[in-house]
Design a protein around this motif. Structure first.
Motif, mmCIF file in Angstrom:
data_model
loop_
_atom_site.group_PDB
_atom_site.id
_atom_site.type_symbol
_atom_site.label_atom_id
_atom_site.label_comp_id
_atom_site.label_asym_id
_atom_site.label_seq_id
_atom_site.Cartn_x
_atom_site.Cartn_y
_atom_site.Cartn_z
ATOM 1 N N GLY A 89 9.346 20.044 63.781
ATOM 2 C CA GLY A 89 8.647 20.664 64.270
ATOM 3 C C GLY A 89 7.786 20.398 65.021
ATOM 4 O O GLY A 89 7.419 21.267 66.550
ATOM 5 N N ALA A 90 7.984 19.093 65.491
ATOM 6 C CA ALA A 90 7.101 18.758 66.554
ATOM 7 C C ALA A 90 7.953 18.143 68.148
ATOM 8 O O ALA A 90 7.239 17.474 69.070
ATOM 9 N N TYR A 91 9.286 18.375 67.280
ATOM 10 C CA TYR A 91 10.101 17.843 69.101
ATOM 11 C C TYR A 91 9.776 18.164 70.327
ATOM 12 O O TYR A 91 10.117 17.580 71.823
ATOM 13 N N THR A 92 8.647 19.498 70.687
ATOM 14 C CA THR A 92 7.865 19.834 71.998
ATOM 15 C C THR A 92 6.930 19.037 72.283
ATOM 16 O O THR A 92 6.692 18.909 73.825
ATOM 17 N N ARG A 93 6.310 17.886 71.433
ATOM 18 C CA ARG A 93 5.515 17.223 72.047
ATOM 19 C C ARG A 93 5.604 15.973 72.098
ATOM 20 O O ARG A 93 6.559 15.331 71.640
ATOM 21 N N THR A 95 -2.054 16.633 63.968
ATOM 22 C CA THR A 95 -1.377 17.484 63.716
ATOM 23 C C THR A 95 -0.687 17.694 62.410
ATOM 24 O O THR A 95 -1.019 18.753 61.045
ATOM 25 N N MET A 96 0.190 17.272 61.178
ATOM 26 C CA MET A 96 0.140 16.104 60.740
ATOM 27 C C MET A 96 -0.707 16.664 59.557
ATOM 28 O O MET A 96 -0.468 16.735 58.149
ATOM 29 N N GLU A 97 -1.797 15.892 59.800
ATOM 30 C CA GLU A 97 -2.760 16.121 58.416
ATOM 31 C C GLU A 97 -3.285 17.194 58.602
ATOM 32 O O GLU A 97 -3.427 17.423 57.365
ATOM 33 N N ARG A 98 -3.227 18.325 59.704
ATOM 34 C CA ARG A 98 -3.653 19.351 59.565
ATOM 35 C C ARG A 98 -3.048 20.065 57.546
ATOM 36 O O ARG A 98 -3.185 21.050 57.584
ATOM 37 N N VAL A 99 -1.382 19.849 59.065
ATOM 38 C CA VAL A 99 -1.278 20.809 57.836
ATOM 39 C C VAL A 99 -1.350 20.232 56.427
ATOM 40 O O VAL A 99 -1.164 20.759 55.606
ATOM 41 N N PHE A 100 -0.985 19.308 55.633
ATOM 42 C CA PHE A 100 -0.826 18.195 54.639
ATOM 43 C C PHE A 100 -2.196 18.678 54.581
ATOM 44 O O PHE A 100 -2.834 18.829 52.281
ATOM 45 N N ALA A 101 -3.426 19.339 54.732
ATOM 46 C CA ALA A 101 -4.668 19.911 54.297
ATOM 47 C C ALA A 101 -4.575 21.370 54.333
ATOM 48 O O ALA A 101 -5.112 21.522 52.999
ATOM 49 N N SER A 102 -4.035 22.046 54.448
ATOM 50 C CA SER A 102 -3.194 23.264 54.054
ATOM 51 C C SER A 102 -2.222 23.212 52.834
ATOM 52 O O SER A 102 -2.587 24.069 52.605
ATOM 53 N N PHE A 103 -1.926 22.361 53.107
ATOM 54 C CA PHE A 103 -0.272 22.546 51.887
ATOM 55 C C PHE A 103 -0.350 20.403 51.327
ATOM 56 O O PHE A 103 -0.159 19.471 52.028
ATOM 57 N N PRO A 104 -1.202 20.764 50.696
ATOM 58 C CA PRO A 104 -0.951 19.079 49.891
ATOM 59 C C PRO A 104 -0.152 19.196 49.006
ATOM 60 O O PRO A 104 0.590 17.667 48.861
ATOM 61 N N ARG A 105 0.500 19.723 48.336
ATOM 62 C CA ARG A 105 1.923 19.124 47.431
ATOM 63 C C ARG A 105 2.467 18.555 48.582
ATOM 64 O O ARG A 105 3.963 17.620 48.634
ATOM 65 N N ASP A 114 2.824 13.343 72.442
ATOM 66 C CA ASP A 114 1.828 12.824 72.075
ATOM 67 C C ASP A 114 1.690 11.769 70.016
ATOM 68 O O ASP A 114 1.662 13.420 69.552
ATOM 69 N N PRO A 115 2.218 10.672 70.681
ATOM 70 C CA PRO A 115 2.592 10.137 68.669
ATOM 71 C C PRO A 115 0.896 11.029 68.230
ATOM 72 O O PRO A 115 0.596 10.610 66.636
ATOM 73 N N ASN A 116 0.136 10.262 68.349
ATOM 74 C CA ASN A 116 -1.690 10.453 68.085
ATOM 75 C C ASN A 116 -1.985 11.899 68.080
ATOM 76 O O ASN A 116 -2.045 12.434 66.717
ATOM 77 N N GLU A 117 -1.608 12.558 68.671
ATOM 78 C CA GLU A 117 -1.959 14.196 68.276
ATOM 79 C C GLU A 117 -1.252 14.779 66.863
ATOM 80 O O GLU A 117 -1.245 15.189 66.370
#
Length: 234
Positions: free
Chosen positions: A100-104, A113-123, A106-109
């Protein structure tokens, strides 16, 4: 934010969208409701560049994106979570999200973003190394939505997120949709579960056989006698 004007889309000889026009303001949840075959998914696929319109235009933040290639539309800030999830079954949860991040670049960014996704979807974090195809239906829907968020969209197109899910999971998915919206992402939601869609949307449009037949605030649409009879079982 999004302006759709006089779209006419065909599948061969079938006139799938017949001059539809609507808009999404920044910060809104706008829902398109209607029966199977009404043109809801076709509308999202046209906005995201997967289908071509014969007439009309689509503007995003004032820019004409009509018939722009799909990958360019993603870069502009529109992400499409398709009907049926369409996750990559042989890839892990992490690999699906990275797709989903193929257009980006910066690995750190991307990691943030992945951590924000995990905050919404802990599972998803619990299953980060699990293959997508081995997840439950609800988890696959969470993965599809998480993958859609990895491009950091300002407008998220959601196509039937509740399809095939249990009532408890449907409530969880819709709660998360509201959270995503409250964090600043505008949402265009296509949904057959009209009751749930209207309960979280700001505004709504009703599609019938390729035409918009009704529009208004979600409350106005929910109280319309035709909508009550056809979609809310009242």
């Amino acid at each position: 934010m999004l302006e759709v004007h006089n779209l006419n889309v065909y599948y061969g000889a079938i006139h799938a969208l017949q001059g539809i026009s609507f808009h999404v303001e920044e910060g809104e949840i706008v829902t398109l409701i209607g029966a199977n075959g009404a043109g809801k998914s076709t509308t999202l696929r046209t906005i995201s560049g997967l289908l071509r319109t014969r007439t009309g235009y689509i503007r995003y933040k004032g820019r004409d994106i009509t018939n722009t290639p799909a990958q360019e539309i993603v870069k502009m800030g529109i992400s499409h979570v398709p009907e049926g999830r369409k996750i990559f079954a042989p890839l892990t949860v992490r690999e699906n999200l990275l797709m989903g991040a193929y257009t980006r670049n910066d690995p750190n960014e991307i990691q943030r973003t992945m951590e924000r996704v995990f905050a919404s979807f802990p599972r998803l974090k619990e299953r980060i190394n699990q293959l997508g195809g081995t997840l439950s239906g609800g988890e696959q829907q969470m993965l599809a939505m998480g993958r859609g968020l990895m491009s950091r969209p300002t407008l998220l197109l959601l196509d039937e997120p509740s399809m095939g899910l249990s009532p408890i999971l449907v409530e969880e998915i819709f709660r998360i949709i509201q959270e995503i919206n409250q964090q600043g992402t505008s949402i265009l939601l296509v949904e057959q579960n009209a009751h749930m869609a209207l309960s979280i949307a700001h505004r709504a449009y009703v599609l019938e056989t390729g035409r918009i037949v009704l529009s208004g605030t979600a409350k106005e649409v929910a109280e319309n006698p035709m909508v009550k009879a056809a979609y809310l079982g009242v």
